[in-house]
Every structure is written in structure tokens, then in C-alpha cells.
Motif scaffolding. Structure first.
Motif, PDB file in Angstrom:
ATOM      1  N   ARG A 127       8.523   0.459  19.075  1.00 11.52           N
ATOM      2  CA  ARG A 127       9.961   0.201  18.985  1.00 11.52           C
ATOM      3  C   ARG A 127      10.607   0.936  17.816  1.00 11.52           C
ATOM      4  O   ARG A 127      11.783   1.263  17.856  1.00 11.52           O
ATOM      5  CB  ARG A 127      10.217  -1.294  18.827  1.00 11.52           C
ATOM      6  CG  ARG A 127       9.994  -2.069  20.067  1.00 11.52           C
ATOM      7  CD  ARG A 127      10.457  -3.510  19.907  1.00 11.52           C
ATOM      8  NE  ARG A 127      10.058  -4.263  21.062  1.00 11.52           N
ATOM      9  CZ  ARG A 127       9.132  -5.198  21.062  1.00 11.52           C
ATOM     10  NH1 ARG A 127       8.526  -5.523  19.943  1.00 11.52           N
ATOM     11  NH2 ARG A 127       8.815  -5.834  22.162  1.00 11.52           N
ATOM     12  N   TYR A 128       9.835   1.154  16.755  1.00 14.31           N
ATOM     13  CA  TYR A 128      10.391   1.738  15.543  1.00 14.31           C
ATOM     14  C   TYR A 128       9.975   3.196  15.329  1.00 14.31           C
ATOM     15  O   TYR A 128      10.080   3.706  14.224  1.00 14.31           O
ATOM     16  CB  TYR A 128       9.965   0.911  14.322  1.00 14.31           C
ATOM     17  CG  TYR A 128      10.607  -0.448  14.289  1.00 14.31           C
ATOM     18  CD1 TYR A 128      11.953  -0.599  14.048  1.00 14.31           C
ATOM     19  CD2 TYR A 128       9.855  -1.589  14.523  1.00 14.31           C
ATOM     20  CE1 TYR A 128      12.547  -1.844  14.023  1.00 14.31           C
ATOM     21  CE2 TYR A 128      10.435  -2.845  14.501  1.00 14.31           C
ATOM     22  CZ  TYR A 128      11.775  -2.962  14.250  1.00 14.31           C
ATOM     23  OH  TYR A 128      12.356  -4.200  14.229  1.00 14.31           O
ATOM     24  N   ILE A 129       9.516   3.871  16.356  1.00 15.20           N
ATOM     25  CA  ILE A 129       9.115   5.271  16.208  1.00 15.20           C
ATOM     26  C   ILE A 129      10.326   6.097  15.797  1.00 15.20           C
ATOM     27  O   ILE A 129      11.420   5.935  16.316  1.00 15.20           O
ATOM     28  CB  ILE A 129       8.500   5.811  17.521  1.00 15.20           C
ATOM     29  CG1 ILE A 129       7.096   5.281  17.665  1.00 15.20           C
ATOM     30  CG2 ILE A 129       8.497   7.326  17.556  1.00 15.20           C
ATOM     31  CD1 ILE A 129       6.350   5.795  18.854  1.00 15.20           C
ATOM     32  N   ALA A 130      10.115   6.973  14.835  1.00 14.52           N
ATOM     33  CA  ALA A 130      11.126   7.905  14.317  1.00 14.52           C
ATOM     34  C   ALA A 130      12.322   7.184  13.708  1.00 14.52           C
ATOM     35  O   ALA A 130      13.426   7.707  13.689  1.00 14.52           O
ATOM     36  CB  ALA A 130      11.578   8.880  15.403  1.00 14.52           C
ATOM     37  N   SER A 131      12.121   5.989  13.201  1.00 12.41           N
ATOM     38  CA  SER A 131      13.168   5.303  12.452  1.00 12.41           C
ATOM     39  C   SER A 131      12.566   4.823  11.145  1.00 12.41           C
ATOM     40  O   SER A 131      11.355   4.719  11.002  1.00 12.41           O
ATOM     41  CB  SER A 131      13.751   4.130  13.243  1.00 12.41           C
ATOM     42  OG  SER A 131      12.773   3.148  13.455  1.00 12.41           O
ATOM     43  N   ASP A 132      13.415   4.566  10.216  1.00  9.74           N
ATOM     44  CA  ASP A 132      12.968   4.142   8.894  1.00  9.74           C
ATOM     45  C   ASP A 132      12.752   2.634   8.916  1.00  9.74           C
ATOM     46  O   ASP A 132      13.671   1.857   8.654  1.00  9.74           O
ATOM     47  CB  ASP A 132      14.005   4.537   7.852  1.00  9.74           C
ATOM     48  CG  ASP A 132      13.482   4.437   6.445  1.00  9.74           C
ATOM     49  OD1 ASP A 132      12.251   4.363   6.292  1.00  9.74           O
ATOM     50  OD2 ASP A 132      14.296   4.436   5.512  1.00  9.74           O
TER      51      ASP A 132
ATOM     52  N   SER B  40      -3.767  -2.920   6.809  1.00  7.44           N
ATOM     53  CA  SER B  40      -5.146  -2.755   7.252  1.00  7.44           C
ATOM     54  C   SER B  40      -5.204  -2.351   8.724  1.00  7.44           C
ATOM     55  O   SER B  40      -5.964  -1.459   9.106  1.00  7.44           O
ATOM     56  CB  SER B  40      -5.912  -4.055   7.025  1.00  7.44           C
ATOM     57  OG  SER B  40      -7.149  -4.032   7.664  1.00  7.44           O
ATOM     58  N   TYR B  41      -4.397  -3.004   9.545  1.00  6.24           N
ATOM     59  CA  TYR B  41      -4.349  -2.670  10.966  1.00  6.24           C
ATOM     60  C   TYR B  41      -3.831  -1.247  11.155  1.00  6.24           C
ATOM     61  O   TYR B  41      -4.355  -0.493  11.968  1.00  6.24           O
ATOM     62  CB  TYR B  41      -3.465  -3.660  11.720  1.00  6.24           C
ATOM     63  CG  TYR B  41      -4.118  -4.982  12.049  1.00  6.24           C
ATOM     64  CD1 TYR B  41      -4.991  -5.609  11.170  1.00  6.24           C
ATOM     65  CD2 TYR B  41      -3.852  -5.627  13.234  1.00  6.24           C
ATOM     66  CE1 TYR B  41      -5.569  -6.828  11.468  1.00  6.24           C
ATOM     67  CE2 TYR B  41      -4.432  -6.846  13.553  1.00  6.24           C
ATOM     68  CZ  TYR B  41      -5.290  -7.430  12.658  1.00  6.24           C
ATOM     69  OH  TYR B  41      -5.868  -8.630  12.964  1.00  6.24           O
ATOM     70  N   PHE B  42      -2.786  -0.876  10.401  1.00  8.86           N
ATOM     71  CA  PHE B  42      -2.239   0.475  10.508  1.00  8.86           C
ATOM     72  C   PHE B  42      -3.276   1.523  10.110  1.00  8.86           C
ATOM     73  O   PHE B  42      -3.400   2.553  10.767  1.00  8.86           O
ATOM     74  CB  PHE B  42      -1.002   0.644   9.626  1.00  8.86           C
ATOM     75  CG  PHE B  42       0.289   0.422  10.348  1.00  8.86           C
ATOM     76  CD1 PHE B  42       0.586   1.097  11.516  1.00  8.86           C
ATOM     77  CD2 PHE B  42       1.214  -0.459   9.851  1.00  8.86           C
ATOM     78  CE1 PHE B  42       1.772   0.891  12.181  1.00  8.86           C
ATOM     79  CE2 PHE B  42       2.404  -0.677  10.503  1.00  8.86           C
ATOM     80  CZ  PHE B  42       2.680  -0.003  11.674  1.00  8.86           C
ATOM     81  N   ASN B  43      -4.006   1.276   9.029  1.00  5.98           N
ATOM     82  CA  ASN B  43      -5.021   2.232   8.601  1.00  5.98           C
ATOM     83  C   ASN B  43      -6.105   2.400   9.655  1.00  5.98           C
ATOM     84  O   ASN B  43      -6.583   3.514   9.891  1.00  5.98           O
ATOM     85  CB  ASN B  43      -5.625   1.808   7.262  1.00  5.98           C
ATOM     86  CG  ASN B  43      -4.671   2.031   6.117  1.00  5.98           C
ATOM     87  OD1 ASN B  43      -3.818   2.911   6.180  1.00  5.98           O
ATOM     88  ND2 ASN B  43      -4.815   1.246   5.064  1.00  5.98           N
ATOM     89  N   ALA B  44      -6.507   1.312  10.288  1.00  9.31           N
ATOM     90  CA  ALA B  44      -7.513   1.397  11.349  1.00  9.31           C
ATOM     91  C   ALA B  44      -6.970   2.179  12.544  1.00  9.31           C
ATOM     92  O   ALA B  44      -7.684   2.995  13.144  1.00  9.31           O
ATOM     93  CB  ALA B  44      -7.947   0.004  11.773  1.00  9.31           C
ATOM     94  N   LEU B  45      -5.705   1.971  12.883  1.00 10.11           N
ATOM     95  CA  LEU B  45      -5.104   2.710  13.994  1.00 10.11           C
ATOM     96  C   LEU B  45      -4.926   4.185  13.640  1.00 10.11           C
ATOM     97  O   LEU B  45      -5.063   5.060  14.497  1.00 10.11           O
ATOM     98  CB  LEU B  45      -3.766   2.083  14.387  1.00 10.11           C
ATOM     99  CG  LEU B  45      -3.853   0.714  15.065  1.00 10.11           C
ATOM    100  CD1 LEU B  45      -2.480   0.094  15.202  1.00 10.11           C
ATOM    101  CD2 LEU B  45      -4.530   0.820  16.412  1.00 10.11           C
ATOM    102  N   LYS B  46      -4.632   4.475  12.378  1.00  8.16           N
ATOM    103  CA  LYS B  46      -4.529   5.878  11.944  1.00  8.16           C
ATOM    104  C   LYS B  46      -5.879   6.573  12.032  1.00  8.16           C
ATOM    105  O   LYS B  46      -5.965   7.726  12.444  1.00  8.16           O
ATOM    106  CB  LYS B  46      -4.021   5.956  10.500  1.00  8.16           C
ATOM    107  CG  LYS B  46      -2.544   5.738  10.354  1.00  8.16           C
ATOM    108  CD  LYS B  46      -2.160   5.853   8.891  1.00  8.16           C
ATOM    109  CE  LYS B  46      -0.768   5.351   8.653  1.00  8.16           C
ATOM    110  NZ  LYS B  46      -0.411   5.371   7.230  1.00  8.16           N
TER     111      LYS B  46
ATOM    112  N   GLU C 283       0.643   7.696  13.853  1.00  5.65           N
ATOM    113  CA  GLU C 283       0.779   8.771  12.882  1.00  5.65           C
ATOM    114  C   GLU C 283       2.099   8.566  12.140  1.00  5.65           C
ATOM    115  O   GLU C 283       3.097   8.156  12.737  1.00  5.65           O
ATOM    116  CB  GLU C 283       0.789  10.101  13.627  1.00  5.65           C
ATOM    117  CG  GLU C 283       0.868  11.296  12.747  1.00  5.65           C
ATOM    118  CD  GLU C 283       0.829  12.582  13.560  1.00  5.65           C
ATOM    119  OE1 GLU C 283       1.074  13.625  12.959  1.00  5.65           O
ATOM    120  OE2 GLU C 283       0.575  12.541  14.771  1.00  5.65           O
ATOM    121  N   ASP C 284       2.086   8.848  10.851  1.00  2.00           N
ATOM    122  CA  ASP C 284       3.320   8.749  10.077  1.00  2.00           C
ATOM    123  C   ASP C 284       4.243   9.898  10.452  1.00  2.00           C
ATOM    124  O   ASP C 284       3.852  11.071  10.417  1.00  2.00           O
ATOM    125  CB  ASP C 284       3.028   8.807   8.573  1.00  2.00           C
ATOM    126  CG  ASP C 284       2.440   7.517   8.048  1.00  2.00           C
ATOM    127  OD1 ASP C 284       2.714   6.464   8.657  1.00  2.00           O
ATOM    128  OD2 ASP C 284       1.733   7.557   7.036  1.00  2.00           O
TER     129      ASP C 284
END
Length: 109
Positions: free
Chosen positions: A49-54, A79-85, A91-92
Motif C-alpha cells: 500500500r505504501y510503495i513509493a511513498s514516504d 526485523s521482519y523487513f530485514n528478513a524480507l530484504k 527493497e528500499d
């Protein structure tokens, strides 16, 4: 003909209820930490939902809390974000912000 379409629709609605793939198995292989598959799925849905938004972590937390009974800590979300990365799922990206500055053609350069 009508019976076939109703029968086909019933079979179409039978989607697997358990999360699978990345949510259950791949995220565990990254660092061996067990994560809640339902929350991983909620985070991925919120991220989409928040892709390409701040977006801030509080946005993800509020979005996940709308569908979960328990609250999630910021460190857990990171932690969840790091595992998904590490699995190359997320991707940031820089936030998209259009530049609406209009230059006057009469100004000296």
C-alpha cells in the motif's frame, strides 16, 4: 450451462487458507528466527500500500493493527523487513515526489 458455471465458481473459491512459500518457509531460512506467517503477510500487504511513498513505521504498525488483535513493536517490524530484504522480497525505494516548480520565462538566467 448454469450448473457448470456455479460448480466452477465453487472450485475457484477454494484457495489455500494457510500461508505458504516465502511467508512460511523462506523467511525462516534467512536467520533461523521463527516469525508469525500471518504477520509477515500483513506486513507485505501493508508495504504494498505504501510503495513509493514516504511511510513511517507507525503507518505500517497501524495498518497491521487493523487486522491483528495484538500490537507489533517497531523492532519486530524492522526485523521482519530485514528478513524480507534478505530474501529479495522488498527493497528500499526513494519516495516519489513530483516537482511542480514552474519557472517564469521572463526571469534572467
Amino acid at each position: 450451462m448454469l450448473r457448470k458455471s456455479i460448480k466452477h465458481r465453487k472450485n475457484y473459491d477454494k484457495t489455500p487458507k494457510k500461508p505458504c512459500g516465502i511467508v512460511r518457509f523462506d523467511i525462516l531460512k534467512v536467520d533461523g528466527v521463527k516469525r508469525n506467517p500471518f504477520r509477515v503477510k500483513l506486513l507485505m500487504r501493508s508495504y504494498s500500500r505504501y510503495i513509493a511513498s514516504d511511510a513511517k513505521v507507525s503507518n505500517f504498525r497501524a495498518d497491521m493493527a487493523a487486522n491483528d488483535l495484538d500490537t507489533v513493536d517497531d523492532d519486530t517490524i524492522f526485523s521482519y523487513f530485514n528478513a524480507l530484504k534478505r530474501n529479495f522480497v522488498v527493497e528500499d525505494l526513494p519516495a516519489w515526489s513530483p516537482n511542480f516548480e514552474i519557472k517564469n520565462s521572463n526571469q534572467d538566467i
